[in-house]
Each structure stands twice: as structure tokens, then as C-alpha cells.
Design a protein around this motif. Structure first.
Motif, PDB file in Angstrom:
ATOM      1  N   GLU A  43       0.807  -1.240   0.001  1.00 47.05           N
ATOM      2  CA  GLU A  43       0.033  -0.134  -0.007  1.00 47.05           C
ATOM      3  C   GLU A  43       0.663   1.391   0.043  1.00 47.05           C
ATOM      4  OE1 GLU A  43      -2.729   0.183   3.349  1.00 47.05           O
ATOM      5  OE2 GLU A  43      -3.982  -1.559   2.525  1.00 47.05           O
ATOM      6  N   ASN A  44       2.074   1.147   0.587  1.00 48.56           N
ATOM      7  CA  ASN A  44       2.695   2.332   0.921  1.00 48.56           C
ATOM      8  C   ASN A  44       3.867   2.404  -0.132  1.00 48.56           C
ATOM      9  OD1 ASN A  44       1.520   4.007   3.296  1.00 48.56           O
ATOM     10  ND2 ASN A  44       1.624   1.835   3.895  1.00 48.56           N
ATOM     11  N   GLN A  45       4.029   1.421  -0.955  1.00 50.52           N
ATOM     12  CA  GLN A  45       5.219   1.135  -1.903  1.00 50.52           C
ATOM     13  C   GLN A  45       6.520   1.165  -1.196  1.00 50.52           C
ATOM     14  OE1 GLN A  45       4.208   3.962  -5.166  1.00 50.52           O
ATOM     15  NE2 GLN A  45       3.246   2.105  -6.098  1.00 50.52           N
ATOM     16  N   ILE A  46       6.643   0.710  -0.196  1.00 49.76           N
ATOM     17  CA  ILE A  46       8.000   0.588   0.461  1.00 49.76           C
ATOM     18  C   ILE A  46       8.766  -0.820   0.648  1.00 49.76           C
ATOM     19  CG2 ILE A  46       7.891   2.814   1.796  1.00 49.76           C
ATOM     20  CD1 ILE A  46       6.508   1.360   4.000  1.00 49.76           C
ATOM     21  N   ARG A  47       9.869  -0.945   0.713  1.00 53.11           N
ATOM     22  CA  ARG A  47      10.495  -2.392   0.683  1.00 53.11           C
ATOM     23  C   ARG A  47      10.921  -2.800   2.049  1.00 53.11           C
ATOM     24  NH1 ARG A  47      12.251  -3.794  -4.528  1.00 53.11           N
ATOM     25  NH2 ARG A  47      11.464  -2.264  -6.184  1.00 53.11           N
TER      26      ARG A  47
END
Length: 142
Positions: A94-98
Motif C-alpha cells: 500500500e505504501n510502496q516501500i520495501r
């Protein structure tokens, strides 16, 4: 499976006065791509990635002596160690983080990455879906 079962607990953090150069050297020496930035109580107030150094630092003309507070992401999305890994992968997508800091009792105790989740065969589909969402541009490419 809980986040605590897959997280990395041996982490390196820095404070917001640390120079960009020091952060980059830590990343190189430890072969990592992100370092959480914490306050005096060890609570994450930001995170800086190797991409932040390039996009927000180099491109904007900052020097290696400037402090990391100028380039860190200040909105920290984090998880707790007792959170289910499905929830962690959902937050990543959802937050486009890895990577997500793991916080317990107001202190950082670890990090969990998309890679940590992908190596667990049972969550391969979740991690793949999250990576797909992370890799999808949120704005049109020029």
C-alpha cells in the motif's frame, strides 16, 4: 507467522545529525540499503535509503557533510513484532516501500524487508504481490 519470526534484529540506526557521508559509508560497509533515523529514546523519526541519498541529496546539490535530516523520509510506517506478516506485506504494498522498522514499547528493535518475507515459502505470494505494488509507478513516467 509473526514479524518477529522473520525480522532482522541486528540493525544499525543513526540520529538526524549524522552526515550523509557517514550514512552512505555505513550502508556500504554493512551492505544495506536503508538506515532508520532515531531520536534520543531510540524511536524512529525517519528512514533514509540509498535512493534518498541520490534523489534527494546528490540531485538537489547537497554535500556529503550535510546532515541526513535533509534527505530522510519523515513519515515512518512501522510494524510491531507481534503483527502478522500478511499485515506487514499489505503495508509495504500500500505504501510502496520495501522495508519497515519494527517498533516495540516505543523503541526500534528490528527491521523487516520484502526480502525477509520472500524467503519464507509460505508467504511467497504475499511478498510477490507487495513487490508488484511497490514496483508499480504511482505517477506517470515521462
Amino acid at each position: 507467522m509473526k514479524v518477529r519470526d522473520v525480522m532482522t534484529s541486528n540493525i544499525t540506526a543513526a540520529d538526524s545529525n549524522t552526515s550523509i557521508s557517514e550514512i552512505a559509508k555505513k550502508m556500504r560497509d554493512l551492505n544495506i540499503g536503508a538506515i532508520p533515523i532515531c531520536d534520543e529514546q531510540n524511536y524512529p523519526i525517519g528512514i533514509v535509503t540509498d535512493r534518498d541519498i541520490v534523489i534527494r541529496g546528490v540531485v538537489e546539490g547537497l554535500t556529503s557533510n550535510d546532515n541526513v535530516a535533509q534527505i530522510m523520509s519523515k513519515q515512518v510506517i512501522y510494524v510491531t513484532p507481534d503483527m502478522h506478516v500478511h499485515e506487514a506485506t499489505r503495508l509495504m504494498g500500500e505504501n510502496q516501500i520495501r522495508r519497515l522498522p519494527v517498533v516495540e514499547n516505543g523503541k526500534i528493535i528490528g527491521m523487516v524487508s520484502i526480502g525477509d518475507l520472500a524467503v519464507q515459502n509460505i508467504y511467497e505470494d504475499d511478498a510477490g504481490h507487495a513487490l508488484s505494488e511497490i514496483s508499480t509507478p504511482s505517477r506517470p513516467m515521462m
